[in-house]
Design an enzyme around this catalytic site. Structure first.
Site, PDB file in Angstrom:
ATOM      1  N   GLU A  40       0.823  -1.197   0.000  1.00 47.66           N
ATOM      2  CA  GLU A  40       0.000   0.000   0.000  1.00 47.66           C
ATOM      3  C   GLU A  40       0.860   1.252   0.000  1.00 47.66           C
ATOM      4  OE1 GLU A  40      -4.156  -1.557   1.975  1.00 47.66           O
ATOM      5  OE2 GLU A  40      -2.634  -0.765   3.350  1.00 47.66           O
ATOM      6  N   CYS A  59       3.802   8.451   1.119  1.00 44.47           N
ATOM      7  CA  CYS A  59       4.329   7.434   2.033  1.00 44.47           C
ATOM      8  C   CYS A  59       4.479   6.143   1.251  1.00 44.47           C
ATOM      9  CB  CYS A  59       3.363   7.261   3.206  1.00 44.47           C
ATOM     10  SG  CYS A  59       3.896   6.015   4.410  1.00 44.47           S
ATOM     11  N   CYS A  63       6.602  -7.083   6.794  1.00 45.40           N
ATOM     12  CA  CYS A  63       7.643  -6.418   7.571  1.00 45.40           C
ATOM     13  C   CYS A  63       8.477  -7.445   8.317  1.00 45.40           C
ATOM     14  CB  CYS A  63       7.025  -5.437   8.563  1.00 45.40           C
ATOM     15  SG  CYS A  63       8.240  -4.374   9.386  1.00 45.40           S
ATOM     16  N   CYS A  72       6.458  -4.949  15.493  1.00 47.07           N
ATOM     17  CA  CYS A  72       6.057  -3.909  16.440  1.00 47.07           C
ATOM     18  C   CYS A  72       4.588  -4.115  16.790  1.00 47.07           C
ATOM     19  CB  CYS A  72       6.288  -2.527  15.840  1.00 47.07           C
ATOM     20  SG  CYS A  72       8.033  -2.212  15.440  1.00 47.07           S
ATOM     21  N   CYS A  82       1.634  -1.819  15.539  1.00 47.39           N
ATOM     22  CA  CYS A  82       1.577  -1.535  14.103  1.00 47.39           C
ATOM     23  C   CYS A  82       0.840  -2.637  13.365  1.00 47.39           C
ATOM     24  CB  CYS A  82       2.997  -1.384  13.564  1.00 47.39           C
ATOM     25  SG  CYS A  82       3.072  -1.039  11.794  1.00 47.39           S
ATOM     26  N   CYS A  86      -1.013   6.334   9.809  1.00 48.23           N
ATOM     27  CA  CYS A  86       0.244   5.757  10.274  1.00 48.23           C
ATOM     28  C   CYS A  86      -0.008   4.498  11.093  1.00 48.23           C
ATOM     29  CB  CYS A  86       0.988   6.787  11.116  1.00 48.23           C
ATOM     30  SG  CYS A  86       2.573   6.222  11.743  1.00 48.23           S
TER      31      CYS A  86
END
Length: 398
Positions: free
Chosen positions: A121, A134, A141, A145, A148, A374
Site C-alpha cells: 500500500e 508514504c 515487515c 512492532c 503496528c 500511520c
C-alpha cells in the site's frame, strides 16, 4: 480537542480501479530502477559504444524520470534503430495500481501489485504547502512492532529499487504532474515529499532503498531534494551510519518508549539494539549526513507510554541530539491491543517536551476512514488473520 477538529472535510470516500495499462512482456529486464552507473553498463552490454554511453544515459534518464515516458518509441531524440534496440532488450514497467481509495480528508491510498502477485500500500497526503507520499520498502515487515498493523503481517520479500521508485512514478501518474516533453518546470509540485514510512523496515532493504532514492534525488529526473525525503527506521543500528553517508536523507526513528522494558514490547528490535546503543549511534547521524536534526516518532498509547514521567525521561534521553519529537495519536485497527491516549494527555505530554526546547508537533490523523493512517497499512491479500488475544499475547500484554 477532537480528531474531527484536526481534519479538513472533503469529498466522500471513493474507490476505483486504475486503468493505466501495466502489462508488459516477461523475461526482459526492467529499465526502471537502474542507477545511472547500472544503466550505463546495461547500455554498453547491448552494444552502445563507450564514448556514447554517457550521453545515451542522460537522454534515456530524462525520458523516464523527468517526462515520465513509458514507450521507447516516444523517445524522439534517439535514433530509430537505437529505440528498437532498447525495446528489444528492456521493458519499462511500474507496479500495477489495483485500486485507489480517497479519504474524506483527501488522502489517497493505492493498493499496488508487484511481481509475484504480492501487494503493498502507498499513501498520498495532500496539504496546503506540500504533498507527501508514504511509500513501502517490503511486502509485510521483518519486525513485529505490536502497535503496528503492518507488523502483524509476516515478511514476504524486499521490494526492488524499481518497485520502490515506481511507487513515486505511479503516484505522479495519478496526480497528472509529469511535465510536457520539452519543458523543464514542475508546475505545480503536487508530490514534493517522500517518506519511507509505509510497509517494511527500509534499512533491512538497504540496497534497494538506496538505489531508488538515488534515482528520486537525481536532478535530471524526479529531482527530489534529499531534505524532502525521510527514512523511518525502528533502529537497525549497523545500517544507520551507512544511510547517512550513502543516502543522506533525513532520518526518523520509531522510538515510542523511554525504558527498555516498554520498548522491548512495543519495538522488539530493541532487544537486539537497546535504547542506549541506538541513541549513541543517532548522535553521529546529523554530522555524517549534514542533516539539521533527527525526528523521533512517538506513538501515544493510553496508559502505556504517555505519562508525564515518560515525557521527562524522553527529553533527558535525547539531550544533545538535534531533534524534534513527532507525537502520533495511535491509529486503531481491528484486533489492536492498544487504545489512543486521551487528547488532554497528549497535549500535556507535548507541553513538557516543548518547554524543554524541542518541537513537539502532534500529527493530525489522516486517512483513518480508509485505513491509510500511520501504522494501519496492511495488504488485504497478505493479511494474517489474528485475533486480538493472539496479538496481545505476542506483545506480552496478556
Amino acid at each position: 480537542m477532537t480528531d474531527a477538529e484536526h481534519t479538513t472535510p472533503a469529498a466522500p470516500i471513493t474507490q476505483d480501479v486504475m486503468t493505466i495499462p501495466r502489462k508488459v512482456p516477461e523475461g526482459l529486464p526492467n529499465i526502471i530502477g537502474l542507477t545511472r552507473d547500472a544503466l550505463r553498463e546495461a547500455l554498453v552490454a547491448i552494444g552502445t559504444p563507450e564514448k556514447q554511453a554517457r550521453m545515451r544515459v542522460n537522454q534515456v534518464w530524462a525520458w523516464l524520470y523527468h517526462w515520465g515516458v513509458r514507450d521507447f518509441d516516444k523517445m524522439t531524440n534517439l535514433a530509430k534503430d537505437f529505440r528498437a534496440t532498447l525495446a528489444a532488450n528492456f521493458i519499462i514497467a511500474l507496479p500495477e495500481v489495483v485500486s485507489k481509495q480517497v479519504s474524506s480528508d483527501g488522502t489517497r491510498k493505492y493498493l499496488v501489485r508487484i511481481a509475484g502477485g504480492h501487494e503493498v500500500e502507498v499513501v498520498y497526503i495532500p496539504e496546503t504547502d506540500r504533498g507527501t507520499l508514504c511509500i513501502s520498502s517490503q511486502v509485510g515487515c521483518t519486525l513485529t512492532c505490536s502497535f503496528c498493523h503492518t507488523g502483524t503481517q509476516k515478511l514476504v520479500r524486499n521490494l526492488t529499487a524499481g518497485e520502490i521508485v515506481g511507487q513515486i512514478m505511479l503516484a505522479r501518474d495519478d496526480l497528472g504532474e509529469w511535465p510536457e516533453p520539452g519543458t523543464r518546470k514542475y508546475d505545480p509540485r503536487l508530490l514534493s515529499n517522500v517518506v519511507l514510512m509505509g510497509m517494511g523496515e527500509p534499512l533491512y532493504n538497504f540496497e534497494g532503498v538506496r538505489d531508488a532514492m538515488k534515482i528520486a534525488m537525481d536532478n535530471e529526473g524526479i529531482s527530489l531534494s534529499r531534505r524532502r525525503i525521510t527514512l523511518s527506521t525502528s533502529g537497525v543500528v549497523p545500517e544507520i551510519a551507512r544511510a547517512a553517508t550513502e543516502i543522506g536523507c533525513l532520518l526518523a526513528v520509531s522510538f515510542h518508549a523511554t525504558t527498555d522494558e516498554v520498548r522491548d514490547k512495543l519495538v522488539p528490535i530493541n532487544k537486539r539494539w537497546n535504547i542506549e546503543t541506538l541513541l549513541n549511534t543517532l548522535r553521529e547521524y546529523p554530522r555524517l549526513s549534514n542533516s539539521e536534526r533527527i525526528t523521533f516518532e512517538y506513538v501515544m498509547l493510553k496508559d502505556v507510554n504517555d505519562s508525564d514521567a515518560d515525557a521527562r525521561r524522553l527529553v533527558k534521553l535525547i539531550q544533545g541530539i538535534p531533534a524534534k519529537i513527532n507525537l502520533i495519536p495511535f491509529n486503531e485497527w481491528p484486533g489492536s491491543p492498544y487504545e489512543r491516549s486521551d487528547w488532554a494527555r497528549i497535549e500535556s505530554f507535548a507541553e513538557i517536551i516543548y518547554k524543554a526546547g524541542y518541537a513537539s508537533p502532534i500529527r493530525t490523523p489522516r486517512g483513518e476512514d480508509i485505513m491509510a493512517a500511520c501504522g494501519q497499512l496492511k495488504s488485504a491479500t497478505e493479511r494474517a488473520r489474528k485475533s486480538r488475544k493472539q496479538i496481545a499475547a505476542e506483545a506480552g500484554l496478556d
